[in-house]
Each structure stands twice: as C-alpha cells, then as structure tokens.
Design an enzyme around this catalytic site. Structure first.
Site, mmCIF file in Angstrom:
data_model
loop_
_atom_site.group_PDB
_atom_site.id
_atom_site.type_symbol
_atom_site.label_atom_id
_atom_site.label_comp_id
_atom_site.label_asym_id
_atom_site.label_seq_id
_atom_site.Cartn_x
_atom_site.Cartn_y
_atom_site.Cartn_z
ATOM 1 N N ASP A 154 0.821 -1.208 0.000
ATOM 2 C CA ASP A 154 0.000 0.000 0.000
ATOM 3 C C ASP A 154 0.855 1.258 0.000
ATOM 4 O O ASP A 154 2.084 1.210 0.067
ATOM 5 C CB ASP A 154 -0.914 0.005 1.231
ATOM 6 C CG ASP A 154 -1.880 -1.162 1.234
ATOM 7 O OD1 ASP A 154 -2.138 -1.718 0.152
ATOM 8 O OD2 ASP A 154 -2.366 -1.523 2.323
ATOM 9 N N TYR A 210 6.028 -10.569 6.590
ATOM 10 C CA TYR A 210 5.960 -9.121 6.780
ATOM 11 C C TYR A 210 6.473 -8.752 8.166
ATOM 12 O O TYR A 210 6.372 -9.544 9.112
ATOM 13 C CB TYR A 210 4.519 -8.613 6.634
ATOM 14 C CG TYR A 210 4.022 -8.503 5.213
ATOM 15 C CD1 TYR A 210 4.090 -7.294 4.521
ATOM 16 C CD2 TYR A 210 3.482 -9.598 4.562
ATOM 17 C CE1 TYR A 210 3.632 -7.183 3.210
ATOM 18 C CE2 TYR A 210 3.021 -9.500 3.255
ATOM 19 C CZ TYR A 210 3.098 -8.290 2.596
ATOM 20 O OH TYR A 210 2.640 -8.194 1.305
#
Length: 479
Positions: A154, A210
């Site tokens: 994002d 992540y």
C-alpha cells in the site's frame, strides 16, 4: 466404369459383389475423390447445414491467414523504416527473469503501477527501459514484457525483499548497475535470476513474511484528558473538532484554520515524544501481547480484517504460519517492538488491521478471547494501524525451489536458479536500516503518527462498542 468430371460424381453400384470387384470399386472411388478434391462436392450424406459450416470455417481461416500476412508485412515495413543503428538492439533476445530488490515506500502511492500516480513499479520499469533491459518498442507498456509482482504494498509501505518477473534483455553484464543508476537511492535492485517460462511470482509464491515496527507507548491506556473530552462533548461535536483538525493535518495547503479546541500536529508530536522517551513495557504486558498476536496463528476467517468490496466468508479464509513479537529495542529516544507475521497470503489491509485490533484490545483492557468471536461474527469496524510501520520482509518460494532442484541437468530450456535472498542478505540489512528503519523512526519523531492514530481511536469509542471488559460483541457493533 468411368469417373465423372462434373461437380457431383456418380459411382454406379456393382452388379457382382465378389471380393475382387469390391476392391476394384474402392480404387475407383479413391481415384475420383483425389481428382476432384479441389471442387466443392455435395455427396449423398451432406446437408445444407454442413455446407454452411464448411463455408464459415473456410471464411474464418482465410481471414486469419490474411490478418497474419498483413501483420507480417507491417512488421517488415516497420523494420525497414527503422534506423539501421537500432535494428540489432531491437532484436536482442529477452529472457524470463526475476529481479530481487528493496525499497522505501515513503513518497510513493504503493507498489503497483497506477495511472497518474507515483509508484515503485512505475519508477522501476522506467529505469529498466533506460538501462536497455527493455526495448523501445516495449517501453510504453509493461504488459508487453509480462511484468508481474510477488505482492502489492500500500501507500507508504516498504519492502526489504520484493520480487518482480519480466522478459528482459540481459546481454549486458552491467545491466543491474545501469538500472540502479536511474533509480532513486530508496529503491535498489540487488540482482536477477533466470526462471522457467511459466513462472508467476504471485501464484508460485508459497508464503510471505511481513514485519511491523511500532513504539511500545501505543499500548498505554487512554489519558485523562481524552476521557474528559468524551464526557464533555457529544459524538457530533467531537467529530466536528477532530475531522476539521485531521483534514488540516493531512493537507498542509489548507488555509482555513482548525478549531482552537482541536488538537494540532505539534500536540501529537509533543505527546509522542514524551511518552516514547518515558514509557517502557513490562514483561507481563509483553507476554500478554505475544499471546494476543499468537491467536492469529492457524487458519481463520479474516473477513473482518479487510475491505468490504469483493470479500465474503467464502474467500476470506487465510492461514497464518507464525506471528512473533521481538524483545523491546531501544532506538533513538524510545522503545520499539518488531512484529513478524508469516502467512500464505494476505488480503488488503489485513496485517494493519490485525495490529490495530491488538493495540485497541490492550488499551481498553478487552480480553483477547474476543478474537475468536470476531472470526465468526458479522462485519465490525476494525481500524488499520499506520501504514508507514509495515514492510514486506520477503516472499518465500519453497515449492518452486524444490522443483528446480529436481529438474534434469540436460534440459537446456529451463533455468535451475533458486529464488533466495541469501547472497544479498548483508546489503539488504544495511539498506533496511538506512532507508526503512530510519525512515520509520524519523516519520514518528517528526509527526507523532502513532500518537495521533491512538487518540483518534480513543476519542470515538462509539465506533468500537466491542471494546469492553466483558469481551462481548453487541448488536450495535455490526456495520
């Protein structure tokens, strides 16, 4: 018996049906068919529909052949009109490769290319073209070289290890150096690897890791000033104050002043700096938080942890392999935690919402047992934690690597390179510290993002009625 030369040959039935005469008749029939093969025939078993299908089929074939011939002539004309000095360059062979690279997402609208937006993929592709990795003919559209990514990120999200695949010209031994020369320092390509023709970095990726960095002070409960504000003003009044302030914080060109009663950016920075330098998480609370994040491990329905559009209970199941929380780290003037989540795949905003929920449950002293209820309940509102603290650690290709190891050595058309970041690990760690970690710490120091985010959640408890000591989800929580 004679063969007819008209369009509809007639073959007379033999009067005698012994074996020799039948064989002779068969030869005559085959001769007739051979001699009249270029003429349209209507035999006894053929219908009008058969003739129509035959006509349509041949029309399509003729059109296809004409189109192919015209395209070939067009390519020849373009080639003949092209500058002779560039013809050899255009003909350079392309190879199926992947690029292994890192980036800091600050200032970018995300990874994936998007018209009229500054993206990581846009700058990367442009640099590959300038370096000669993509021909001029293919320079206007990355689909022409089949560029694909392992994972989207994002706005503002970083990646320590990311993978894209494409068809690239790799004859130049300095191609990686040249690509980097056209990139900003916050994007670095470490190298490329040959891959099989059918390689897709997204679908062949087994899992992704992540990392999320956050200051420990975000787990502090709401302060007295916020509690007093909630009791003093109605929801509408608080919304008016904070929405006005929030708009000004996000748009520095807005000349209209915020309400004098609404918080200013300076307040968030001051509060964040004070709490970050003074707060240290206890061992007991750290273990509780680890327990909370551990409840995400396994296969669950994460419908409430992503966007509404295009998502339902049938396609929102995800498997989390692990979710770890580091020991506290003193960085600069504050204490930070590193969260690492390893999952097969993630939906849009999923990790940020997973982090946001644990923070809110901790601040409100809501029991973590509510997480199991959230997996099964209707839609509720879970805020996503700030995006600038999230980074893609790396995609993992275990199954592909196992397949490559078993490929026969005498198969010249396939590559046998493993997709691992090991050989670049030292450079990646140096890059991560300088361009990702330091940027995250800088953003928090200069803007107090976590302080602002936490207060925005605290000041509107009506939006999260599931935050309660009983750990119950009331009907008013569903949206």
């Amino acid at each position: 018996m004679e063969s007819s030369t008209v369009a509809n040959p007639v073959i007379e039935e033999p009067k005698n049906s012994n074996g020799n005469e039948n064989a002779e008749i068969q030869k005559v029939e085959e001769s007739v068919l051979e001699k009249t093969s270029g003429v349209e025939h209507v035999y006894k078993g053929q219908t009008g529909a058969d003739r129509k299908d035959h006509f349509i089929k041949n029309s399509r074939n003729n059109k296809r052949n004409n189109d192919q011939s015209e395209n070939k002539r067009k390519r020849v004309r373009e080639e003949s009109n092209r500058d002779p000095g560039t013809r050899n360059e255009e003909r350079k062979p392309k190879k199926n490769v992947i690029l292994l690279f890192s980036y800091c997402g600050t200032g970018y609208q995300g990874m994936q290319v998007n018209p009229n937006a500054k993206t990581i993929e846009g700058d990367l592709f442009s640099s590959i073209v300038k370096a000669g990795g993509v021909s001029e003919d293919n320079s206007t559209d990355q689909k022409k070289v089949q560029l694909q990514r392992a994972a989207r990120t994002d706005k503002g999200v970083h990646a320590a290890g990311q993978v894209v695949s494409l068809k690239m010209i790799i004859e130049d031994p300095e191609i990686v150096t040249k690509i980097n020369s056209f990139l900003p320092d916050q994007i670095r390509v470490w190298g490329y690897k040959r891959v099989i023709r059918s390689f897709n970095p997204k679908t062949l990726c087994d899992s992704r890791i992540y990392e999320y960095l956050l200051p420990t002070y975000v787990f502090m409960p709401p302060d007295e000033e916020t509690i007093e504000l909630i009791s003093k003003y109605s929801f509408e009044k608080r919304q008016s104050l904070y929405m006005k302030s929030n708009e000004n914080l996000q748009d520095e060109d807005n000349d209209e002043p915020a309400s004098s009663e609404a918080p200013k950016k300076e307040k968030y920075v001051e509060t964040a700096n004070s709490r970050r330098s003074s707060y240290r998480i206890s061992k007991e609370l750290l273990e509780q938080i680890r327990t909370g994040f551990g409840m995400y491990v396994g296969t669950h329905n994460f419908l409430n942890f992503t966007v509404t559009k295009g998502t339902n209970g049938k396609n929102s199941s995800r498997h989390i392999k692990s979710f770890t929380v580091s020991d506290p780290m003193i960085i600069g003037d504050g204490e930070w935690l590193s969260l690492k989540v390893h999952g097969q795949s993630f939906m849009l905003h999923q990790i940020r919402k997973m982090v946001g929920l644990i923070i809110l449950l901790t601040r409100s002293k809501t029991p973590f047992s509510i997480i199991d209820k959230i997996y099964k309940c209707n839609r509720i509102n879970i805020p996503k934690a700030p995006g600038f603290g999230l980074l893609l650690e790396k995609p993992v290709y275990e199954s592909y690597n196992d397949k490559v190891k078993k490929m026969p050595a005498n198969n010249p058309g396939e590559s046998r390179e493993l997709i691992v970041f090991d050989e670049y690990e030292k450079k990646i760690e140096e890059f991560k510290k300088k361009f990702i970690y330091d940027q995250i710490f800088k953003d928090e120091l200069e803007n107090g993002h976590f302080s602002q985010w936490a207060e925005m959640c605290d000041v509107f408890p009506e939006q999260y009625p599931y935050l309660n000591p009983e750990g119950e989800i009331p009907e008013s929580a569903f949206i």
